[in-house]
Design an enzyme around this catalytic site. Structure first.
Site, PDB file in Angstrom:
ATOM      1  N   LYS A  79       0.838  -1.196   0.000  1.00 54.81           N
ATOM      2  CA  LYS A  79       0.000   0.000   0.000  1.00 54.81           C
ATOM      3  C   LYS A  79       0.876   1.250   0.000  1.00 54.81           C
ATOM      4  O   LYS A  79       1.920   1.286   0.661  1.00 54.81           O
ATOM      5  CB  LYS A  79      -0.901  -0.021   1.236  1.00 54.81           C
ATOM      6  CG  LYS A  79      -1.936   1.091   1.305  1.00 54.81           C
ATOM      7  CD  LYS A  79      -2.834   0.894   2.513  1.00 54.81           C
ATOM      8  CE  LYS A  79      -3.922   1.945   2.598  1.00 54.81           C
ATOM      9  NZ  LYS A  79      -4.835   1.687   3.743  1.00 54.81           N
ATOM     10  N   SER A 149      -9.521   1.665   2.815  1.00 58.50           N
ATOM     11  CA  SER A 149      -8.661   2.468   1.954  1.00 58.50           C
ATOM     12  C   SER A 149      -7.611   1.642   1.217  1.00 58.50           C
ATOM     13  O   SER A 149      -6.887   2.156   0.365  1.00 58.50           O
ATOM     14  CB  SER A 149      -7.947   3.540   2.789  1.00 58.50           C
ATOM     15  OG  SER A 149      -7.118   2.929   3.781  1.00 58.50           O
ATOM     16  N   SER A 173     -10.015  -0.895   6.802  1.00 61.76           N
ATOM     17  CA  SER A 173      -9.428  -0.637   5.493  1.00 61.76           C
ATOM     18  C   SER A 173      -8.680  -1.801   4.870  1.00 61.76           C
ATOM     19  O   SER A 173      -8.308  -1.733   3.708  1.00 61.76           O
ATOM     20  CB  SER A 173      -8.506   0.578   5.556  1.00 61.76           C
ATOM     21  OG  SER A 173      -9.262   1.746   5.735  1.00 61.76           O
TER      22      SER A 173
END
Length: 463
Positions: A79, A149, A173
């Site tokens: 990420k 996210s 997330s």
């Protein structure tokens, strides 16, 4: 089968037995990224040359001394909050334009030590402050949200454009996008995986964890990540544990808590039916179902927001004043709202978290895991902002997605999402398994046993 289709466990075995080389595996994944990136947008950046160099080194090392472990030569996406020395960590924000990490984060260093090969940074909602990841499309339906996210990480794994990926989880997330894309996501116990070198959203709620295609893969990655690091003040020196679940499916004696309240309130009927079928399957495997009452539910979301919003605003205080126009509108308004909260508000949220956590632990002492829906609905159409439930209640999409995942962040307990089928539109449904602190082994055992029955196996997304 193409090398990019292999799970972590299968790829590790293929590399160990020299049936596939790390170079072949990484090249296959990089080619897969090229095939799907334009349609899905999972990656913020792809480090192909660096990955190929690392793959060649891994191949030479394995040919000489043998594999270091199950992640040696295995391609991973990270990420775009996670520092890797020499690469950009943009957090998908113009605020970070031109930023390059000077050192590895703890998790990146540990994956490197295990021999994993980084293929790129995956998209996140800006600074992880959202539940949709607008740059990325759902792997099963490009007209629907990826979830956030960590949407880029989940989509990369679902689309076979990464053998595994890392995400972060502040209110769901990791688990939300994993559930919406039909893959496995694990939020470990708070403090088990260090966050040094990972861009923060909310220091007291943030977690780092794996997104994979199988529960066994999640356990393998967790084994490389877990462990104390004094550079993260929240890092806990937990006793070493074997996270990899055994091969069996016998759950005799396992007490599975089934919530009598909260987790099945305002849930799509198809999601509820699929999760209840999965829970019944756990019972068929020998588990004993126990009704549990989730405590203090009226305070969970308020406590979560009361912690996250001011902590996020404190982290961004300087840049919000210096370059406010570089933030996207949705993130900027949340950061500005956080600055209006008082110290008293924040302290009340901290006190509430203490009460909620203790009440949760008292409840959880009566069972080994709690099984519930991960999210109340499958992936909604991109751009949709609200959902209306059968009784007329209107809820924002973000509030709906975070509602069932946030309790594990407030309490810090481990939480795993596993795929349990598809809805009538062919969209994935996830079941969430939550356990006691630092008892990832039991959560993974339950998820792995369910997974091995074959009831969770659905075709891969057609991308």
């Amino acid at each position: 089968m193409q090398p990019y289709e292999l799970t972590v466990a299968d790829a590790a075995e293929a590399v160990r037995t020299r049936r596939v080389s790390p170079v072949e595996l990484v090249d296959s994944v990089l080619e897969r990224i090229e095939q799907v990136q334009t349609r899905l947008g999972a990656y913020a950046s792809v480090t192909a040359d660096r990955a190929r160099d690392a793959a060649r080194r891994a191949a030479d090392e394995i040919a000489g001394a043998g594999a270091r472990g199950p992640l040696h030569g295995i391609p991973a996406g990270l990420k775009d909050l996670i520092d890797v020395a020499g690469t950009a960590t943009s957090a998908n924000s113009r605020v970070r334009e031109g930023h390059r990490a000077t050192a590895d984060s703890t998790v990146a260093a540990r994956l490197s030590a295990a021999g994993a090969v980084f293929v790129g940074k995956t998209h996140t909602h800006e600074f992880a402050y959202g539940l949709t990841t607008p740059q990325t499309a759902n792997a099963w339906d490009r007209g629907r949200v990826a979830g956030g996210s960590s949407g880029g990480s989940a989509v990369a794994v679902a689309a076979r454009a990464a053998t595994f990926a890392l995400g972060t989880d502040t209110g769901g997330s990791i688990r939300v996008p994993a559930a919406l894309n039909g893959v496995v996501g694990l939020k470990p116990t708070y403090g088990l995986v260090p966050r040094h070198g990972v861009t923060a959203l909310s220091w007291s709620l943030d977690h780092v964890g794996p997104i994979t295609r199988t529960v066994e893969d999640a356990a393998l990655v967790l084994g490389a990540l877990a462990g104390h690091d004094p550079r993260d003040p929240a890092s806990v020196a937990a006793p070493p544990a074997g996270h990899r679940p055994g091969p069996g499916t016998d759950l005799t004696g396992l007490r599975v808590g089934v919530p009598a309240n909260y987790y099945f309130d305002h849930v799509d009927p198809h999601v509820e039916a699929a999760v209840r079928r999965a829970i019944a399957r756990l019972e068929e495997l020998g588990a004993r179902l126990v009704d549990v009452e989730i405590p203090m539910t009226r305070y969970i979301r308020a406590t979560h927001w009361g912690l996250m919003v001011p902590e996020a605003s404190a982290y961004h205080e300087r840049t919000l004043r210096a370059v406010p126009d570089l933030y996207s509108a949705d993130v900027r308004v949340l950061l500005e709202a956080g600055e209006l909260m008082t110290a008293g508000d924040y302290l009340r949220a901290q006190r509430a978290r203490t009460l909620v956590r203790q009440a949760w632990l008292d409840m959880a002492a009566t069972v080994d895991v709690i099984a519930a829906p991960t999210v109340p609905m499958t992936a909604v159409d991109s751009g949709r902002t609200t959902v209306t439930w059968g009784d007329g209640t209107v809820e924002s999409v973000s509030d709906a997605y975070v509602r069932l995942s946030a309790p594990a962040n407030v309490t810090g307990v481990p939480a795993l999402t596993v795929p349990v089928g598809l809805d009538p539109q062919g969209l994935p449904i996830g079941m969430q398994l939550m356990g006691r602190p630092f008892d990832e082994a039991t959560v993974l055992r339950a998820g792995h046993a369910y997974e091995r029955t074959g009831t969770a196996r659905d075709p891969a997304p057609a991308v």
